[in-house]
Scaffold this active site. Structure first.
Site, mmCIF file in Angstrom:
data_model
loop_
_atom_site.group_PDB
_atom_site.id
_atom_site.type_symbol
_atom_site.label_atom_id
_atom_site.label_comp_id
_atom_site.label_asym_id
_atom_site.label_seq_id
_atom_site.Cartn_x
_atom_site.Cartn_y
_atom_site.Cartn_z
ATOM 1 N N LYS A 159 -1.778 -4.324 0.092
ATOM 2 C CA LYS A 159 -2.414 -5.296 -0.787
ATOM 3 C C LYS A 159 -2.510 -4.719 -2.203
ATOM 4 O O LYS A 159 -3.151 -3.694 -2.409
ATOM 5 C CB LYS A 159 -3.794 -5.663 -0.258
ATOM 6 C CG LYS A 159 -3.739 -6.280 1.137
ATOM 7 C CD LYS A 159 -5.124 -6.556 1.704
ATOM 8 C CE LYS A 159 -5.930 -5.303 1.899
ATOM 9 N NZ LYS A 159 -7.205 -5.553 2.616
ATOM 10 N N THR A 180 -14.927 -12.272 -5.162
ATOM 11 C CA THR A 180 -13.861 -11.641 -4.379
ATOM 12 C C THR A 180 -14.415 -10.793 -3.239
ATOM 13 O O THR A 180 -13.694 -10.004 -2.638
ATOM 14 C CB THR A 180 -12.987 -10.757 -5.284
ATOM 15 O OG1 THR A 180 -13.826 -9.797 -5.963
ATOM 16 C CG2 THR A 180 -12.239 -11.584 -6.317
ATOM 17 N N GLY A 187 -15.242 -9.719 0.263
ATOM 18 C CA GLY A 187 -14.744 -10.068 1.590
ATOM 19 C C GLY A 187 -13.316 -10.542 1.645
ATOM 20 O O GLY A 187 -12.867 -11.065 2.678
ATOM 21 N N THR A 188 -12.566 -10.360 0.571
ATOM 22 C CA THR A 188 -11.178 -10.836 0.580
ATOM 23 C C THR A 188 -10.340 -10.113 1.639
ATOM 24 O O THR A 188 -9.504 -10.737 2.306
ATOM 25 C CB THR A 188 -10.520 -10.644 -0.797
ATOM 26 O OG1 THR A 188 -10.746 -9.296 -1.247
ATOM 27 C CG2 THR A 188 -11.087 -11.602 -1.822
ATOM 28 N N GLY A 189 -10.567 -8.799 1.804
ATOM 29 C CA GLY A 189 -9.784 -8.063 2.789
ATOM 30 C C GLY A 189 -10.085 -8.499 4.208
ATOM 31 O O GLY A 189 -9.172 -8.693 5.020
ATOM 32 N N CYS A 190 -11.384 -8.654 4.534
ATOM 33 C CA CYS A 190 -11.775 -9.138 5.863
ATOM 34 C C CYS A 190 -11.183 -10.521 6.116
ATOM 35 O O CYS A 190 -10.643 -10.800 7.200
ATOM 36 C CB CYS A 190 -13.292 -9.233 5.960
ATOM 37 S SG CYS A 190 -14.202 -7.734 5.556
#
Length: 264
Positions: free
Chosen positions: A175, A207, A209-212
């Site tokens: 990412k 932004t 929690g974008t990865g979760c």
């Protein structure tokens, strides 16, 4: 609902990341979310204010009772906190979840800077969980820790993805949100090929929690029988729309709009 996803991760009391974001994302994708909670956090948009780890034996029990009864078509891990938790999760999945693709989101540091993975657990994540992963989804700082390589430009992302694959992950989604510039590039390395995704950067403070969210949406796609590339593409579109329509809650890094409808 088509597709069963077991999420093994920590709770975010603010609702923007962790188990809360995972459940919302999987549900938005039309799949069924189950959970094994690994830690409780006192958290809001300004940061993590406290962490209470869950006993590894109870994490294992959560995993085993869910898989023994309901089963899972995909499994996603998030915050695992310690080497003991990683060992317990890996051992349980080897016995109970053979055949279900494992999506590993190597959560290490919260958006506000709080460590969510103990330093001594980094080797356990790399050596124990990565070789089990159908997909690992690191951001650039996480990739640097896991590979020992500097990741500053797109060429570095390619090298890091290849290194992570050599460490055992079947596929790697690098990412690129931490790179400078008005474009965001993500790289998917799988089956010896590199798939490149590029979009305009969205200017937003929402932004958290974008990865979760991304990893869970991908897990839902794989649970539903989508190809890896299609699952990643749909998940990326969902995250972008969730950022664009975010409710602007809180005084820090705000949550996404997980209820957004994915547009083709």
């Amino acid at each position: 609902m088509k597709g069963r996803v077991l999420i093994i991760a920590g709770s975010d009391s603010g609702g923007g990341a962790g188990i809360q974001a995972d459940i919302k994302s999987v549900t938005a994708m039309g799949a069924f979310a189950m959970t094994a909670i690994t830690a409780l956090t006192a958290q809001n948009t300004l940061g993590v204010h406290g962490v209470v780890p869950i006993d590894p034996a109870f994490i294992t029990q959560q995993i085993e009772v869910v898989l023994a009864d309901i089963g899972a078509d995909a499994i996603k891990t998030g915050m695992l906190h310690s080497a003991e938790v990683i060992a317990a999760v890996a051992s349980s999945l080897r016995v109970r979840a053979r055949g279900a693709p494992l999506i590993v989101d190597p959560v290490m540091v919260a958006k506000g800077g709080h460590r969510l993975l103990l330093g001594e657990a980094e080797a356990a994540l790399r050596d124990t969980l990565l070789p089990m992963a159908a997909l690992v989804t690191p951001n650039l700082p996480e990739a640097e820790v896991l590979t020992g390589l500097p990741v500053r430009v797109e060429a570095d992302m390619r090298r890091a993805a290849e290194r992570l694959a050599r460490l055992g992950a079947s596929a790697v989604l690098m990412k690129g949100g931490h790179l400078e510039g008005d474009r965001v590039v993500d790289l998917l390395f799988y089956e010896g090929r590199m798939e490149r995704f590029e979009d305009a950067r969205i200017a937003s403070r929402s932004t958290h929690g974008t990865g979760c969210t991304l990893a869970s949406a991908i897990a839902a796609g794989l649970a539903q029988g989508m190809s890896l590339v299609d699952a990643v593409a749909r998940a990326r579109a969902y995250v972008r729309q969730a950022i664009e329509t975010a409710p602007d809650y809180g005084r820090g890094h705000g949550p996404l709009n997980h209820a957004v409808t994915v547009k083709a």
